[in-house]
Design a protein around this motif. Structure first.
Motif, PDB file in Angstrom:
ATOM      1  N   ILE A  41       0.864  -1.179   0.000  1.00  0.00           N
ATOM      2  CA  ILE A  41       0.000   0.000   0.000  1.00  0.00           C
ATOM      3  C   ILE A  41       0.893   1.219   0.000  1.00  0.00           C
ATOM      4  O   ILE A  41       1.869   1.278   0.754  1.00  0.00           O
ATOM      5  CB  ILE A  41      -0.987   0.018   1.193  1.00  0.00           C
ATOM      6  N   VAL A  48      -5.142   6.995  -0.225  1.00  0.00           N
ATOM      7  CA  VAL A  48      -4.444   5.797  -0.693  1.00  0.00           C
ATOM      8  C   VAL A  48      -4.181   5.981  -2.178  1.00  0.00           C
ATOM      9  O   VAL A  48      -5.113   6.119  -2.972  1.00  0.00           O
ATOM     10  CB  VAL A  48      -5.271   4.521  -0.441  1.00  0.00           C
ATOM     11  N   ILE A  51      -2.865   0.313  -3.878  1.00  0.00           N
ATOM     12  CA  ILE A  51      -2.844  -0.876  -3.032  1.00  0.00           C
ATOM     13  C   ILE A  51      -3.000  -2.065  -3.958  1.00  0.00           C
ATOM     14  O   ILE A  51      -3.810  -2.045  -4.878  1.00  0.00           O
ATOM     15  CB  ILE A  51      -3.945  -0.841  -1.946  1.00  0.00           C
ATOM     16  N   MET A  67      -4.445  -1.979   4.534  1.00  0.00           N
ATOM     17  CA  MET A  67      -5.253  -0.769   4.662  1.00  0.00           C
ATOM     18  C   MET A  67      -5.367  -0.348   6.123  1.00  0.00           C
ATOM     19  O   MET A  67      -5.176   0.827   6.464  1.00  0.00           O
ATOM     20  CB  MET A  67      -6.640  -0.992   4.073  1.00  0.00           C
ATOM     21  N   SER A  70      -2.110   1.201   7.423  1.00  0.00           N
ATOM     22  CA  SER A  70      -1.902   2.549   6.913  1.00  0.00           C
ATOM     23  C   SER A  70      -2.873   3.532   7.566  1.00  0.00           C
ATOM     24  O   SER A  70      -2.493   4.655   7.923  1.00  0.00           O
ATOM     25  CB  SER A  70      -2.056   2.567   5.389  1.00  0.00           C
ATOM     26  N   GLN A  71      -4.124   3.121   7.756  1.00  0.00           N
ATOM     27  CA  GLN A  71      -5.110   3.984   8.413  1.00  0.00           C
ATOM     28  C   GLN A  71      -4.674   4.325   9.840  1.00  0.00           C
ATOM     29  O   GLN A  71      -4.753   5.480  10.257  1.00  0.00           O
ATOM     30  CB  GLN A  71      -6.480   3.305   8.459  1.00  0.00           C
ATOM     31  N   TYR A  98     -13.585  -2.447  -0.531  1.00  0.00           N
ATOM     32  CA  TYR A  98     -13.587  -1.123   0.086  1.00  0.00           C
ATOM     33  C   TYR A  98     -14.925  -0.818   0.764  1.00  0.00           C
ATOM     34  O   TYR A  98     -14.953  -0.334   1.889  1.00  0.00           O
ATOM     35  CB  TYR A  98     -13.270  -0.037  -0.940  1.00  0.00           C
TER      36      TYR A  98
END
Length: 134
Positions: A41, A48, A51, A67, A70-71, A98
């Motif tokens: 990612i 983003v 990814i 994800m 990274s969040q 998503y």
């Protein structure tokens, strides 16, 4: 599988290198037990950029883990309030990931976003802030 912070040794485009140098704490790689990168990612504050997970390693939860990592970093390092991304209108698997798994919502349609003329959905996820105790 192991999730690690991305490092410069990856084969990167100039745009990817820019992300890796500017926001290194937001980009991660998924590595198999033999040390091979099988997913990644690339992100910047609140967005983003890319990814991806190699086909044989899909449906193992790696994109979800990448994800989430990274969040968490976006919130911890930059107190981000949301995250956005673009996805091809035709990419049903990614849209499902998503929207259905990660909780993103479509907030815009961008006509001709991709170089081949395909439209993109602009998707957004709002981070929930803990209630402040007064």
């Amino acid at each position: 599988m192991d999730i690690r912070q991305a490092t410069i040794w990856l084969s990167l485009t100039l745009a990817d290198l820019y992300h890796a140098l500017t926001w290194p704490e937001l980009s991660y790689v998924a590595v198999d037990p033999r040390g091979r990168v099988v997913g990644y990612i690339l992100a910047k504050i609140g967005h983003v950029t890319s990814i991806s997970v190699l086909r044989p390693y899909r449906r193992l939860g790696l994109a979800n883990k990448l994800m989430k990592q990274s969040q968490e970093a976006m919130v911890a390092h930059y107190n981000a309030s949301h995250i956005t991304l673009h996805v091809r209108k035709s990419n049903r698997a990614a849209i499902s990931l998503y929207r259905d798994t990660l909780g993103f919502e479509v907030h815009a349609m961008e006509k001709g976003y991709y170089a081949d003329g395909e439209d993109a959905y602009g998707m957004r996820y709002l981070f929930t802030k803990p209630d402040s105790v007064e």
